[in-house]
Write an enzyme that holds these catalytic residues in place. Structure first.
Site, short mmCIF file in Angstrom:
data_model
loop_
_atom_site.label_atom_id
_atom_site.label_comp_id
_atom_site.label_asym_id
_atom_site.label_seq_id
_atom_site.Cartn_x
_atom_site.Cartn_y
_atom_site.Cartn_z
N TRP A 146 64.95 38.84 34.97
CA TRP A 146 65.88 38.62 36.09
C TRP A 146 65.19 37.65 37.06
O TRP A 146 64.04 37.89 37.46
CB TRP A 146 66.18 39.96 36.77
CG TRP A 146 67.05 39.88 37.98
CD1 TRP A 146 68.22 39.17 38.10
CD2 TRP A 146 66.83 40.52 39.24
NE1 TRP A 146 68.74 39.35 39.37
CE2 TRP A 146 67.91 40.16 40.08
CE3 TRP A 146 65.83 41.36 39.75
CZ2 TRP A 146 68.02 40.62 41.39
CZ3 TRP A 146 65.94 41.82 41.04
CH2 TRP A 146 67.03 41.45 41.86
N ASP A 227 62.01 48.80 36.16
CA ASP A 227 63.16 48.41 36.96
C ASP A 227 64.39 48.99 36.27
O ASP A 227 64.74 48.58 35.16
CB ASP A 227 63.24 46.87 37.03
CG ASP A 227 64.42 46.40 37.87
OD1 ASP A 227 65.20 47.25 38.34
OD2 ASP A 227 64.56 45.17 38.04
N LYS A 263 75.43 48.94 40.14
CA LYS A 263 76.30 48.82 38.97
C LYS A 263 76.91 50.15 38.54
O LYS A 263 78.12 50.25 38.35
CB LYS A 263 75.52 48.20 37.80
CG LYS A 263 75.57 46.69 37.75
CD LYS A 263 74.84 45.97 38.87
CE LYS A 263 73.35 46.10 38.76
NZ LYS A 263 72.61 45.19 39.65
N1 PLA Z 1 66.98 44.49 38.76
C1 PLA Z 1 67.70 43.87 37.82
C2 PLA Z 1 67.14 43.79 36.44
C3 PLA Z 1 68.95 43.33 38.12
O1 PLA Z 1 69.64 42.73 37.17
C4 PLA Z 1 69.44 43.41 39.44
C5 PLA Z 1 70.76 42.81 39.82
C6 PLA Z 1 68.65 44.09 40.39
C7 PLA Z 1 67.43 44.61 40.01
C8 PLA Z 1 69.03 44.26 41.81
O2 PLA Z 1 70.25 44.72 42.13
P1 PLA Z 1 70.54 45.45 43.51
O3 PLA Z 1 69.57 44.93 44.52
O4 PLA Z 1 71.94 45.13 43.84
O5 PLA Z 1 70.34 46.90 43.25
N2 PLA Z 1 71.14 41.65 39.12
C9 PLA Z 1 72.46 41.04 39.30
C10 PLA Z 1 72.74 40.66 40.73
C11 PLA Z 1 73.55 42.02 38.86
C12 PLA Z 1 71.71 39.82 41.42
O6 PLA Z 1 71.19 38.86 40.86
O7 PLA Z 1 71.42 40.17 42.58
C13 PLA Z 1 72.53 39.82 38.37
O8 PLA Z 1 73.58 39.18 38.31
O9 PLA Z 1 71.54 39.55 37.68
#
Ligand code: PLA
Length: 418
Positions: A146, A227, A263
């Site tokens: 991510w 995570d 989510k």
């Molecule tokens: N960790 C991972 C692996 C994630 O994909 C995301 C969210 C988070 C943590 C953090 O989300 P939160 O702070 O809302 O709890 N990833 C998303 C959104 C869904 C983003 O980038 O913020 C994504 O589209 O990858």
């Protein structure tokens, strides 16, 4: 007087103190949503950010969340500050959900849990803790991961390096590369692992592979750091999606786990999650918790209450808990259906003989298509399909009705753009 103020304004603008502040690039994920909003074409489709949509492509507030909110309103609860560590009922519920209520680490009081600002805030707090108490350690992150993981550790001034994870040749896990890189890292490194539904690849280790990963981490005295942003959302089962974490905990290891309810409960904007640190003894957990609180206080003082109450109410009430699990299964099920339909559409339309079955092997809300940056640009510029430039699409933002259109766009981008 009028003239004078005009002159003053001109001077003030000329000598801005912000000359040295350059324009920041758009965020690779959230910037996609901004671009989507600006597009006026009716065909547009936002498969960028991982946010669940209904078949009608509308945002979804879970019924059980509305129910919990109505109850909260009826009770007329106050808006006093929470303690630094957050809502006690939430912290209890969240740790039990993650580790299982009967887990000895909970019974023995060996988990330091702090409510924090969703997954991101929890990761950031843990990063600050690592920077303060393990200044020599580095964090190993998967390649790819991510995108925000790198920002989080960079901003916390925690050095990181990557371990091999994705193999483009097999469109699967590079398990040997992963193990070799974790093995080669300095003893006592932190190893960041995605608990389930790896983002962006959608490829998770098998239970046997998790055992081997735990073997190496244990052998090297590394610190596992999970995570968990998709518990219940990957398989539809909360327990199954927590099994990787529980396997490490059962071995008696100390473990970090960041949790998010964005989510699985659809609480994106409530910013509700937690950082859990499993420690070797209750007394250690107390010390760790005291330092996490000390880090949180000057950053954001204490966390928001609304999302915490929702989670505590839903998890704490057997009826609502059951309803949540059902709604989560439905959401996970809808994603699985569009995954299947996308695969079927691609297989039927693409006459090149390319094998698209990797889409079915991926899990969670994303599919990692293998489209490169130029191909992804074509998806957006020509087809108005918004996605991240690493070729990731969010299936949670796709409807059955749009699968054929998406398949046409992917086939065009894949075969006609290099
Ligand atoms: N960790 C991972 C692996 C994630 O994909 C995301 C969210 C988070 C943590 C953090 O989300 P939160 O702070 O809302 O709890 N990833 C998303 C959104 C869904 C983003 O980038 O913020 C994504 O589209 O990858």
């Amino acid at each position: 007087m009028q003239n004078f103020s005009r002159v003053m304004m001109a001077v003030a603008v000329d000598i801005s103190r912000f000359e040295g502040v350059p324009m920041a690039p758009p965020d690779p994920i959230l910037g996609v949503s901004e671009a989507f909003r600006a597009d006026k074409n009716d065909l547009k489709l936002n498969l960028g950010v991982g946010a669940y949509r209904t078949e009608e492509l509308q945002p979804y507030v879970l019924n059980v969340v509305k129910k919990a909110e109505n109850l909260m309103l009826e009770k007329g609860e106050n808006k006093e500050y929470l303690p630094i560590e957050g809502l006690a009922a939430f912290n209890k519920a969240t740790a039990e959900l993650l580790f299982g209520a009967d887990n000895p680490v909970i019974k023995q009081g060996r988990v330091a849990t702090l409510q924090s600002l969703s997954g991101t805030g929890s990761l950031r707090l843990a990063a600050a803790f690592i920077q303060r108490y393990f200044p020599e350690a580095k964090v190993l992150i998967s390649s790819p991961t991510w995108g925000n993981h790198k920002n989080i550790f960079n901003d916390a001034r925690v050095p990181w390096s990557e371990y091999r994870y994705y193999d483009p040749k097999t469109v699967g896990l590079d398990f040997e590369g992963m193990i070799a890189d974790i093995q080669a890292a300095p003893d006592g490194s932190f190893v960041l692992l995605h608990g389930c539904a790896h983002n962006p690849t959608g490829i998770d280790p098998t239970p046997e592979q998790w055992e081997k990963i735990a073997d190496v981490i244990q052998e090297k005295k590394h610190m596992p750091f999970f995570d968990v942003a998709y518990q219940g959302f990957a398989s539809g089962s909360l327990d199954e999606d927590a099994s990787s974490v529980r396997l490490f905990v059962e071995r008696g290891l100390e473990v970090f786990v960041a949790q998010s309810y964005s989510k699985n409960l659809g609480l994106y904007a409530e910013r509700i999650g937690a950082i859990n640190v499993v420690c070797s003894a209750p007394e250690v957990a107390n010390r760790v918790k005291s330092q996490l609180k000390r880090l949180a206080r000057p950053m954001y003082s204490n966390p928001p209450i609304h999302g915490a109450r929702i989670v505590a109410n839903v998890v704490g009430d057997p009826v609502m808990f059951g309803e949540w699990k059902q709604e989560m299964e439905e959401m996970a099920g809808r994603i699985k259906n569009v995954r299947q339909k996308l695969y079927d559409s691609l297989s039927a339309k693409d006459k090149s003989g390319k094998d698209w079955s990797f889409i079915l092997r991926q899990i969670g809300m994303f599919s990692y298509t293998g489209l490169n940056k130029t191909q992804s640009d074509n998806m957006t510029d020509k087809w108005h399909i918004y996605m991240t430039k690493d070729g990731r699409i969010s299936l949670a933002g796709l409807s059955l009705a749009k699968c054929e259109y998406l398949a046409d766009a992917i086939i065009d981008s894949f075969h006609n753009i290099s």
